[in-house]
Design a protein around this motif. Sequence first.
Motif, PDB file in Angstrom:
ATOM      1  N   ALA A  60       0.874  -1.137  -0.156  1.00  0.00           N
ATOM      2  CA  ALA A  60      -0.214   0.224  -0.029  1.00  0.00           C
ATOM      3  C   ALA A  60       0.723   1.192   0.003  1.00  0.00           C
ATOM      4  CB  ALA A  60      -0.914   0.137   1.130  1.00  0.00           C
ATOM      5  N   ALA A  61       1.975   1.110   0.455  1.00  0.00           N
ATOM      6  CA  ALA A  61       2.958   2.191   0.889  1.00  0.00           C
ATOM      7  C   ALA A  61       3.815   2.483  -0.481  1.00  0.00           C
ATOM      8  CB  ALA A  61       3.901   2.066   1.903  1.00  0.00           C
ATOM      9  N   GLY A  62       3.792   1.443  -1.305  1.00  0.00           N
ATOM     10  CA  GLY A  62       4.401   1.828  -2.615  1.00  0.00           C
ATOM     11  C   GLY A  62       5.892   1.149  -2.619  1.00  0.00           C
ATOM     12  N   LEU A  63       6.146   0.333  -1.553  1.00  0.00           N
ATOM     13  CA  LEU A  63       7.535  -0.135  -1.444  1.00  0.00           C
ATOM     14  C   LEU A  63       7.904  -1.281  -2.417  1.00  0.00           C
ATOM     15  CD1 LEU A  63       9.785   0.174   0.873  1.00  0.00           C
ATOM     16  CD2 LEU A  63       9.111  -2.043   1.904  1.00  0.00           C
ATOM     17  N   LYS A  64       8.998  -1.182  -3.012  1.00  0.00           N
ATOM     18  CA  LYS A  64       9.304  -2.078  -4.035  1.00  0.00           C
ATOM     19  C   LYS A  64      10.823  -2.965  -3.899  1.00  0.00           C
ATOM     20  CE  LYS A  64       7.643   1.229  -7.666  1.00  0.00           C
ATOM     21  NZ  LYS A  64       7.976   2.107  -8.845  1.00  0.00           N
ATOM     22  N   ALA A  65      10.671  -3.884  -4.570  1.00  0.00           N
ATOM     23  CA  ALA A  65      11.891  -4.955  -4.491  1.00  0.00           C
ATOM     24  C   ALA A  65      13.128  -4.096  -4.822  1.00  0.00           C
ATOM     25  CB  ALA A  65      11.896  -6.175  -5.336  1.00  0.00           C
ATOM     26  N   LEU A 108       8.268   7.357   2.309  1.00  0.00           N
ATOM     27  CA  LEU A 108       6.891   6.614   2.059  1.00  0.00           C
ATOM     28  C   LEU A 108       6.028   6.791   3.377  1.00  0.00           C
ATOM     29  CD1 LEU A 108       8.064   3.443   0.122  1.00  0.00           C
ATOM     30  CD2 LEU A 108       7.332   5.720  -0.799  1.00  0.00           C
ATOM     31  N   GLU A 109       4.639   6.653   3.419  1.00  0.00           N
ATOM     32  CA  GLU A 109       3.957   6.404   4.635  1.00  0.00           C
ATOM     33  C   GLU A 109       3.405   4.936   4.559  1.00  0.00           C
ATOM     34  OE1 GLU A 109       3.566   8.767   7.269  1.00  0.00           O
ATOM     35  OE2 GLU A 109       5.140  10.089   5.900  1.00  0.00           O
ATOM     36  N   ALA A 110       3.312   4.591   5.665  1.00  0.00           N
ATOM     37  CA  ALA A 110       2.950   3.003   5.897  1.00  0.00           C
ATOM     38  C   ALA A 110       1.995   2.892   7.188  1.00  0.00           C
ATOM     39  CB  ALA A 110       4.003   2.014   5.601  1.00  0.00           C
ATOM     40  N   THR A 111       1.007   2.297   7.062  1.00  0.00           N
ATOM     41  CA  THR A 111       0.263   2.021   8.130  1.00  0.00           C
ATOM     42  C   THR A 111       0.476   0.721   8.784  1.00  0.00           C
ATOM     43  OG1 THR A 111      -1.391   3.612   7.789  1.00  0.00           O
ATOM     44  CG2 THR A 111      -2.098   1.805   9.585  1.00  0.00           C
TER      45      THR A 111
END
Length: 306
Positions: A60-65, A108-111
């Motif tokens: 959801a936060a857009g983190l990528k490999a 990035l923002e992550a919950t």
Amino acid sequence: MFAGPFMNLILAVVLFLTVLMGFGISQQTTTVSSVSQCVISQTENRDDCREGDPASPAAAAGLKAGDRIVAFDGVRTDDWNELSDLIRAHPGETVSVVVDRDGSERTLEATIATNQVAKKDSHGQIVQGEYVTAGFLGFSAATGVVKQDFGDSVVWMTDRVGEAADALAALPGKIPALWNAAFDGAEREPDSPMGVVGAARVGGEIFTLDIPPTQQLAMALMLVAGFNLSLFLFNMLPLLPLDGGHIAGALWESLRRNVARVLRRPDPGPFDVAKLMPVAYVVAGIFVCFTLLVLVADVVNPVRIS
């Protein structure tokens, strides 16, 4: 009497430092290997997303490999264990995650989700089969060979000494499984006791692994270092005929003399270690039987790493 075991300790420390600071060790890093698309409890034996599974915070936060996490909730870190602990400590919270992507940093923002995750022991190692409720981001960490500085090396070696001491204390409990592996065809446990023959076989297998030659050498040095550490701890047991038993007798003699001196009593004289020879014979007999049992197991059902 202490010189022999102490030399084993010195060899272990020198070899460990050579590998840790010179070659590096394989460990998880803060680089993202893959991103989970949904939140799955680690107690479930599956890795496929199903209808109703919530999206993972990482996705959801857009983190990528390939992203390298450099900061979490304002705390900069390049240590996987520290990052893992930070994630676990923030269930249900919205935090900032700073990543290095293609040479530039992005925030990035992550919950962070709340999930059942594997329990970690005091050394940061995963406890198989045990789970706790903690924060979950949803990505797999990449593994890499990382050189350690002196401080991290000391911490790593201290943890290994503790683990080796625990393994030595648990040694009697492993005898039934070792017997079954040697004579009943049972599967040899990965943490089963090994002797010189077993260590030699493992050493040979190390040089057949499909890894760079430098890592083959590093693993071989680690094996020799671990062997020396085990010899040090084993020989320091306060039992005759081990060095630790002779040291214990000498310390007892010194204690008696000093107490007598303080109380102004006659010197009690040397402690007669020969009185403990019956105990030494029993201990030596147990050690001989155990050595033979390990030898048989190492020959007919060895520990394998490949």
